[in-house]
Design a protein around this motif. Structure first.
Motif, mmCIF file in Angstrom:
data_model
loop_
_atom_site.group_PDB
_atom_site.id
_atom_site.type_symbol
_atom_site.label_atom_id
_atom_site.label_comp_id
_atom_site.label_asym_id
_atom_site.label_seq_id
_atom_site.Cartn_x
_atom_site.Cartn_y
_atom_site.Cartn_z
ATOM 1 N N GLN A 63 64.635 24.519 71.490
ATOM 2 C CA GLN A 63 65.111 25.052 72.969
ATOM 3 C C GLN A 63 64.379 24.988 73.966
ATOM 4 O OE1 GLN A 63 66.787 28.922 71.274
ATOM 5 N NE2 GLN A 63 68.649 28.362 72.134
ATOM 6 N N PHE A 64 62.891 25.377 73.799
ATOM 7 C CA PHE A 64 62.041 25.113 74.740
ATOM 8 C C PHE A 64 61.567 23.565 74.884
ATOM 9 C CE2 PHE A 64 57.476 24.347 75.902
ATOM 10 C CZ PHE A 64 57.415 25.424 76.777
ATOM 11 N N GLU A 65 61.701 22.506 73.808
ATOM 12 C CA GLU A 65 61.709 21.388 73.995
ATOM 13 C C GLU A 65 62.770 20.690 74.740
ATOM 14 O OE1 GLU A 65 59.093 19.546 73.215
ATOM 15 O OE2 GLU A 65 58.034 21.356 72.638
ATOM 16 N N GLN A 66 64.178 21.210 74.684
ATOM 17 C CA GLN A 66 65.297 20.705 75.340
ATOM 18 C C GLN A 66 65.122 20.833 76.893
ATOM 19 O OE1 GLN A 66 68.490 22.575 73.581
ATOM 20 N NE2 GLN A 66 69.175 20.542 72.425
ATOM 21 N N LEU A 67 64.642 22.081 77.235
ATOM 22 C CA LEU A 67 64.581 22.595 78.672
ATOM 23 C C LEU A 67 63.503 22.061 79.340
ATOM 24 C CD1 LEU A 67 66.500 24.849 77.773
ATOM 25 C CD2 LEU A 67 64.687 26.334 78.871
ATOM 26 N N PHE A 68 62.532 21.483 78.641
ATOM 27 C CA PHE A 68 61.244 20.880 79.656
ATOM 28 C C PHE A 68 61.065 19.363 78.585
ATOM 29 C CE2 PHE A 68 60.490 25.606 79.716
ATOM 30 C CZ PHE A 68 60.550 25.304 81.196
ATOM 31 N N SER A 69 61.875 18.763 78.471
ATOM 32 C CA SER A 69 62.022 17.599 77.788
ATOM 33 C C SER A 69 61.171 16.433 78.066
ATOM 34 C CB SER A 69 63.296 16.842 77.426
ATOM 35 O OG SER A 69 63.846 16.562 78.661
ATOM 36 N N LYS A 70 60.671 16.539 79.427
ATOM 37 C CA LYS A 70 59.739 15.256 79.967
ATOM 38 C C LYS A 70 58.505 15.755 80.262
ATOM 39 C CE LYS A 70 63.426 12.253 79.871
ATOM 40 N NZ LYS A 70 63.583 11.133 79.230
ATOM 41 N N ARG A 71 58.251 16.934 79.969
ATOM 42 C CA ARG A 71 56.549 17.481 80.405
ATOM 43 C C ARG A 71 55.550 16.722 79.772
ATOM 44 N NH1 ARG A 71 57.851 20.127 75.945
ATOM 45 N NH2 ARG A 71 56.092 21.065 74.753
ATOM 46 N N ASN A 72 55.740 16.010 78.782
ATOM 47 C CA ASN A 72 54.734 15.153 78.336
ATOM 48 C C ASN A 72 54.670 13.761 78.369
ATOM 49 O OD1 ASN A 72 53.046 17.575 77.317
ATOM 50 N ND2 ASN A 72 54.560 17.784 75.366
ATOM 51 N N THR A 73 55.461 13.272 79.322
ATOM 52 C CA THR A 73 55.724 11.850 79.279
ATOM 53 C C THR A 73 54.377 11.482 80.141
ATOM 54 O OG1 THR A 73 57.006 12.362 81.534
ATOM 55 C CG2 THR A 73 58.451 11.892 79.603
ATOM 56 N N PRO A 74 54.076 9.975 80.114
ATOM 57 C CA PRO A 74 52.813 9.521 80.860
ATOM 58 C C PRO A 74 52.662 9.882 82.157
ATOM 59 C CG PRO A 74 53.728 8.180 79.072
ATOM 60 C CD PRO A 74 54.763 9.193 79.215
ATOM 61 N N ILE A 75 53.788 9.791 82.920
ATOM 62 C CA ILE A 75 53.636 10.040 84.330
ATOM 63 C C ILE A 75 53.452 11.440 84.720
ATOM 64 C CG2 ILE A 75 54.902 8.014 84.829
ATOM 65 C CD1 ILE A 75 57.249 9.628 85.644
ATOM 66 N N ALA A 76 53.839 12.549 83.738
ATOM 67 C CA ALA A 76 53.507 13.982 84.261
ATOM 68 C C ALA A 76 52.172 14.154 84.284
ATOM 69 C CB ALA A 76 54.161 14.899 82.878
ATOM 70 N N HIS A 77 51.933 15.435 84.911
ATOM 71 C CA HIS A 77 50.338 15.939 85.530
ATOM 72 C C HIS A 77 49.851 16.852 84.694
ATOM 73 C CE1 HIS A 77 50.690 13.195 88.928
ATOM 74 N NE2 HIS A 77 52.217 13.568 89.238
ATOM 75 N N ALA A 78 50.390 17.603 83.630
ATOM 76 C CA ALA A 78 49.852 18.361 82.722
ATOM 77 C C ALA A 78 50.125 18.082 81.275
ATOM 78 C CB ALA A 78 50.329 19.651 83.277
ATOM 79 N N VAL A 79 49.933 16.637 81.040
ATOM 80 C CA VAL A 79 50.466 16.272 79.451
ATOM 81 C C VAL A 79 49.811 17.065 78.541
ATOM 82 C CG1 VAL A 79 50.486 14.116 78.005
ATOM 83 C CG2 VAL A 79 51.228 14.098 80.317
ATOM 84 N N GLY A 80 50.467 17.865 77.680
ATOM 85 C CA GLY A 80 49.562 18.202 76.520
ATOM 86 C C GLY A 80 49.264 19.877 76.877
ATOM 87 N N PHE A 81 49.533 20.304 77.938
ATOM 88 C CA PHE A 81 49.125 21.555 78.359
ATOM 89 C C PHE A 81 50.215 22.482 77.928
ATOM 90 C CE2 PHE A 81 48.645 25.041 81.501
ATOM 91 C CZ PHE A 81 47.469 25.267 81.280
ATOM 92 N N TRP A 82 51.265 22.432 78.103
ATOM 93 C CA TRP A 82 52.230 23.485 78.094
ATOM 94 C C TRP A 82 53.016 23.253 76.591
ATOM 95 C CZ3 TRP A 82 52.210 26.975 81.778
ATOM 96 C CH2 TRP A 82 51.653 26.604 83.043
ATOM 97 N N ASP A 83 53.223 24.270 75.840
ATOM 98 C CA ASP A 83 54.082 24.360 74.612
ATOM 99 C C ASP A 83 54.536 25.761 74.274
ATOM 100 O OD1 ASP A 83 51.985 26.061 73.497
ATOM 101 O OD2 ASP A 83 50.741 24.359 72.728
ATOM 102 N N TYR A 84 55.518 25.847 73.372
ATOM 103 C CA TYR A 84 56.307 26.891 72.917
ATOM 104 C C TYR A 84 55.289 28.082 72.419
ATOM 105 C CZ TYR A 84 59.418 29.856 70.493
ATOM 106 O OH TYR A 84 60.230 31.204 69.858
ATOM 107 N N GLN A 85 54.305 27.607 71.794
ATOM 108 C CA GLN A 85 53.358 28.759 71.264
ATOM 109 C C GLN A 85 52.658 29.382 72.239
ATOM 110 O OE1 GLN A 85 53.327 29.339 67.807
ATOM 111 N NE2 GLN A 85 52.317 31.296 68.460
ATOM 112 N N SER A 86 52.196 28.725 73.428
ATOM 113 C CA SER A 86 51.670 29.334 74.464
ATOM 114 C C SER A 86 52.488 30.385 75.181
ATOM 115 C CB SER A 86 51.324 28.288 75.196
ATOM 116 O OG SER A 86 50.117 27.462 74.864
ATOM 117 N N PHE A 87 53.705 29.982 75.154
ATOM 118 C CA PHE A 87 54.893 30.675 76.128
ATOM 119 C C PHE A 87 55.200 32.245 75.164
ATOM 120 C CE2 PHE A 87 59.424 32.055 76.215
ATOM 121 C CZ PHE A 87 59.351 32.571 77.321
#
Length: 321
Positions: A68-92
């Motif tokens: 569900q986290f991945e669905q809500l934030f589905s584009k956060r790790n696309t190449p044009i995003a500015h925090a690629v690899g930073f946010w994830d479910y485990q951190s939340f």
């Protein structure tokens, strides 16, 4: 005499190792219950580790999971995003565990918990989005694109707080995090609450996703002023409006969560884009989580267009941008 074959021993050992691995990875959710002064309190392993009445309810990981986290934030790790690899479910979920014994996501039943996740994360997505009208996947799929303000125009040092939260030499207090924090006094207050030296090291927020989520949840759970409610208390119905609140058109609604967090920067100005963007994310997340926007209530409960702000100010609050 009972004979145990070596194969059985291997299986038992593997099962024991697997169980210990689950516990080590935070999967032990055994509910423990006791009475304190006649009131039932509980703990639930790593996720709800303090004795609390809220820990007797379902925890966030029971109803909000990785997919569900991945669905809500589905584009956060696309190449044009500015925090690629930073946010994830485990951190939340690690950050949330600090606040679940206080009622974050654990107040009321499952539906209220799901709605609070959609509300909180709707705010987060709106404040960290790089989506636009024709963005791939739609403008609401780009939350958590940022973890910091990209081109700060100032250092956000307010010298009027020099005795309580003095600005550290060389530190810049521009917006960082999931609900971006601005200004030295907000970094100082968040750092005190989270036991992190954010006043001297505000950069910690953009270096540690768990801390960034903790700061955002702390802001959601904590009143900005003593006599006012937190966004959490507004949303879950813990707050009872005064006569003045009612006259100011503030009530226990989603709209009032925007008011207490952002004030006049979002509310009391009619149907403006910053307000509508947050509402759109909330409704979108309700749909994605399988609740449906029908449960959000009427538009006058979603909006703060006509509300008087809780905190009129000429200085941005912790997440006003």
């Amino acid at each position: 005499m009972v004979t145990i074959r070596s194969g059985s021993i291997v299986i038992l050992v593997l099962l024991a190792v697997s169980f210990l691995a689950l516990v080590a990875n935070g999967e032990d959710k055994t509910i423990k219950v006791k009475k304190v002064r006649g009131n039932k309190v509980c703990t639930q392993g790593w996720e709800c580790s303090w004795w609390s009445k809220y820990c007797c309810n379902q925890t966030i990981s029971d109803y909000f999971q990785v997919y569900q986290f991945e669905q809500l934030f589905s584009k956060r790790n696309t190449p044009i995003a500015h925090a690629v690899g930073f946010w994830d479910y485990q951190s939340f979920i690690t950050a949330a565990a600090l606040f679940e014994p206080l009622g974050f996501g654990t107040t009321g039943g499952k539906l209220m918990g799901q709605k609070e996740m959609a509300a909180f994360l709707g705010h987060v997505a709106s404040k960290t989005s790089c989506g636009y009208g024709v963005a791939t996947g739609g403008p609401l799929a780009w939350g958590l694109c940022y973890n910091r303000e990209m081109s700060p125009m100032q250092s956000y040092c307010d010298e009027s707080w020099k005795f309580k939260y003095p600005c550290s030499p060389g530190a810049e207090y521009y917006g960082r995090g999931a609900l971006p924090i601005y200004w030295n006094f907000n970094y100082g207050a968040a750092g005190e609450a989270l036991k992190a030296d954010l006043l001297n090291h505000p950069e910690y927020i953009e270096q540690n996703a768990t801390l960034a989520f903790q700061a955002a949840i702390w802001r959601w759970m904590t009143p900005i002023k003593r006599a006012q409610p937190s966004a959490h208390d507004i949303f879950v119905g813990n707050w009872k409006p005064t006569k003045n609140d009612t006259l100011s058109k503030r009530g226990p609604t989603f709209g009032s969560t925007m008011n207490v967090l952002y004030g006049e920067y979002t509310c009391g100005q009619g149907s403006i884009d910053p307000m509508n963007n947050i509402i759109s994310h909330y409704l979108y997340f309700l749909d994605l989580m399988g609740i449906g926007r029908e449960d959000a209530g009427p538009n006058d409960e979603l909006s703060c267009a006509e509300q008087k702000p809780f905190n009129p100010s000429t200085v941005p609050s912790s997440s006003s941008s």
